[in-house]
Design an enzyme around this catalytic site. Structure first.
Site, PDB file in Angstrom:
ATOM      1  N   ASN A  11       0.872  -1.178   0.000  1.00 21.85           N
ATOM      2  CA  ASN A  11       0.000   0.000   0.000  1.00 21.85           C
ATOM      3  C   ASN A  11       0.906   1.224   0.000  1.00 21.85           C
ATOM      4  O   ASN A  11       1.495   1.563   1.019  1.00 21.85           O
ATOM      5  CB  ASN A  11      -0.892  -0.028   1.251  1.00 21.85           C
ATOM      6  N   LYS A  27       0.115   4.245  -0.251  1.00 24.70           N
ATOM      7  CA  LYS A  27      -0.522   5.427   0.367  1.00 24.70           C
ATOM      8  C   LYS A  27      -0.294   6.659  -0.527  1.00 24.70           C
ATOM      9  O   LYS A  27      -0.204   6.513  -1.739  1.00 24.70           O
ATOM     10  CB  LYS A  27      -0.011   5.623   1.801  1.00 24.70           C
ATOM     11  N   HIS A  87      -9.388   1.092   5.093  1.00 28.54           N
ATOM     12  CA  HIS A  87      -8.113   1.350   5.764  1.00 28.54           C
ATOM     13  C   HIS A  87      -8.332   2.311   6.922  1.00 28.54           C
ATOM     14  O   HIS A  87      -9.138   3.239   6.831  1.00 28.54           O
ATOM     15  CB  HIS A  87      -7.095   1.931   4.764  1.00 28.54           C
ATOM     16  N   GLU A 105      -6.729   4.721   7.958  1.00 31.51           N
ATOM     17  CA  GLU A 105      -6.507   6.142   7.639  1.00 31.51           C
ATOM     18  C   GLU A 105      -7.750   6.749   6.996  1.00 31.51           C
ATOM     19  O   GLU A 105      -8.058   7.924   7.218  1.00 31.51           O
ATOM     20  CB  GLU A 105      -5.263   6.284   6.741  1.00 31.51           C
ATOM     21  N   GLU A 158      -4.956  -4.847  10.607  1.00 31.58           N
ATOM     22  CA  GLU A 158      -3.945  -3.806  10.797  1.00 31.58           C
ATOM     23  C   GLU A 158      -4.226  -3.068  12.097  1.00 31.58           C
ATOM     24  O   GLU A 158      -5.062  -2.146  12.123  1.00 31.58           O
ATOM     25  CB  GLU A 158      -3.989  -2.803   9.636  1.00 31.58           C
ATOM     26  N   GLY A 203       2.760   2.552  10.780  1.00 36.09           N
ATOM     27  CA  GLY A 203       3.678   3.668  10.611  1.00 36.09           C
ATOM     28  C   GLY A 203       4.371   4.100  11.891  1.00 36.09           C
ATOM     29  O   GLY A 203       4.987   5.159  11.954  1.00 36.09           O
ATOM     30  N   SER A 210       3.752  -1.809  10.355  1.00 35.55           N
ATOM     31  CA  SER A 210       5.210  -1.837  10.563  1.00 35.55           C
ATOM     32  C   SER A 210       5.818  -3.201  10.261  1.00 35.55           C
ATOM     33  O   SER A 210       6.770  -3.625  10.920  1.00 35.55           O
ATOM     34  CB  SER A 210       5.569  -1.380  11.979  1.00 35.55           C
TER      35      SER A 210
HETATM   36  P1  13P Z   1       3.251   0.572   7.617  1.00 44.39           P
HETATM   37  O1  13P Z   1       3.786  -0.732   7.070  1.00 44.39           O
HETATM   38  O2  13P Z   1       3.934   1.780   7.085  1.00 44.39           O
HETATM   39  O3  13P Z   1       3.125   0.541   9.114  1.00 44.39           O
HETATM   40  O4  13P Z   1       1.729   0.684   7.047  1.00 44.39           O
HETATM   41  C1  13P Z   1       0.897  -0.405   7.161  1.00 44.39           C
HETATM   42  C2  13P Z   1      -0.359  -0.097   6.427  1.00 44.39           C
HETATM   43  O5  13P Z   1      -1.125   0.756   6.831  1.00 44.39           O
HETATM   44  C3  13P Z   1      -0.610  -0.814   5.176  1.00 44.39           C
HETATM   45  O6  13P Z   1      -1.904  -0.597   4.709  1.00 44.39           O
END
Ligand code: 13P
Length: 261
Positions: A11, A13, A98, A100, A170, A176, A215
Site C-alpha cells: 500500500n 498510500k 483502511h 486512515e 492492521e 507507521g 510496521s
Molecule cells: P506501515 O507498514 O507503514 O506501518 O503501514 C501499514 C499499512 O497501513 C498498510 O496498509
C-alpha cells in the site's frame, strides 16, 4: 502459514510521483519472474499511476490494486473514482476500510461494506482492513472492535461473495509507528477473524486470506508470516523500497514452503 493463498501487498498510500512510481514498478517487474511460486504480489499505487502500473505489470506476476473507490457506479460525485472506472483500466483489487480512511475521511463500516459490494459487482477483489486503536487494545476490547468491524461491513455478503474478499488485520497502533504486533498477538487476532469467518461455513474460513499489516518489514516478517493464520502482509513503508518489498515476498515464499514440510 497454512496452505491457502499467500499474498504480499504494498500500500503505497499518498507517496511517489510519476517518475518514482515508474521506478518502483520497474524494480519489481524486473524481479517478477523470480517471485516464489504460490505468492501473489499486489501493489496499490495512488490513482494517477494505476494505469501506468497496469500496463507495465501486464505479463508480470504483479496484480495492481487501488487504495480506495466510491460506492456508486457513476454520477455527480466530484473527485471520486468508481469501481467501474478501476475495472476499465485493468485494476483487479482495491483496499477498503483502511484505518486512515476511517480516521481522516470518517468512513463507517456500513460505507465500507457498500464499497466492497461495488467492487464485487465489478469482479474486483476487496482487500478489507480492520483493526483496533491503541486505547481499545489497552482496554481489552480489541476482539470486540474487530468483530464489530467485520459484522458491520461484511455482514451483508453471501458466502460466495465472502470467499472473494481478502482481509487485512492492521492494528492502528502498529501502522507507521515502528511498533509491530508480536507474532503471538497477530496470530490470536487472525485466529479470531478465522473463527468469525467459520461461522459462515468452513469453505469461507478456508478460502479467505488474512494478511497482517502494521510496521511489517524484513526484520520481523519471518515470525509473523510463519503463523498458522497469517497468510501474508499488507505493507506500507517497506513497500516503497524495492529491495525491502522483494525481501518480504521472498520471506512469504519461504514461510509457505516451511508450512508444507
Ligand atoms: P506501515 O507498514 O507503514 O506501518 O503501514 C501499514 C499499512 O497501513 C498498510 O496498509
Amino acid at each position: 502459514m497454512n496452505h491457502m493463498r499467500t499474498i504480499v501487498a504494498g500500500n503505497w498510500k499518498m507517496n511517489t510521483d510519476l517518475a518514482s512510481a515508474e521506478a518502483l514498478v520497474e524494480g519489481l517487474v524486473k524481479e517478477a519472474a523470480a517471485f516464489p511460486e504460490g505468492v501473489e504480489v499486489v501493489i496499490a499505487p495512488p490513482f494517477p499511476f494505476l494505469e501506468m502500473a497496469v500496463k507495465r505489470c501486464t505479463g508480470a506476476r504483479i496484480i495492481v490494486a487501488a487504495q480506495n473507490c466510491h460506492h456508486h457506479e457513476k454520477g455527480a460525485y466530484t473527485g471520486e473514482v468508481s469501481a467501474v472506472m478501476l475495472k476499465s483500466i485493468g485494476v483487479k483489487a482495491c483496499i477498503v476500510g483502511h484505518s486512515e480512511r476511517r480516521q481522516y475521511s470518517g468512513e463507517s463500516d456500513k460505507l465500507i461494506g457498500e464499497k466492497a459490494a461495488a467492487l464485487l459487482a465489478q469482479g474486483l477483489t476487496p482487500i478489507f482492513c480492520c483493526g483496533e486503536q491503541k486505547e481499545e487494545r489497552e482496554g481489552g476490547h480489541h476482539f470486540d472492535v474487530v468483530t464489530e468491524q467485520m459484522k458491520g461491513a461484511l455482514g451483508r455478503f453471501s458466502n460466495p461473495e465472502l470467499e472473494r474478499i481478502v482481509i487485512a488485520y492492521e492494528p492502528v497502533w502498529a501502522i507507521g509507528t515502528g511498533l509491530t504486533a508480536s507474532k503471538e498477538q497477530a496470530q490470536e487476532m487472525h485466529a479470531h477473524i478465522r473463527a468469525l469467518l467459520h461461522t459462515h461455513g468452513a469453505s469461507v474460513a478456508e478460502r479467505v486470506p488474512i494478511l497482517y499489516g502494521g510496521s511489517c518489514n524484513p526484520g520481523n516478517a519471518e515470525g509473523l508470516f510463519a503463523q498458522a493464520d497469517v497468510n501474508g502482509g499488507l505493507i506500507g513503508g517497506a513497500s516503497l523500497v524495492v529491495e525491502q518489498f522483494l525481501e518480504l515476498v521472498r520471506i512469504a515464499g519461504a514461510a509457505q514452503v516451511g508450512s508444507r514440510q
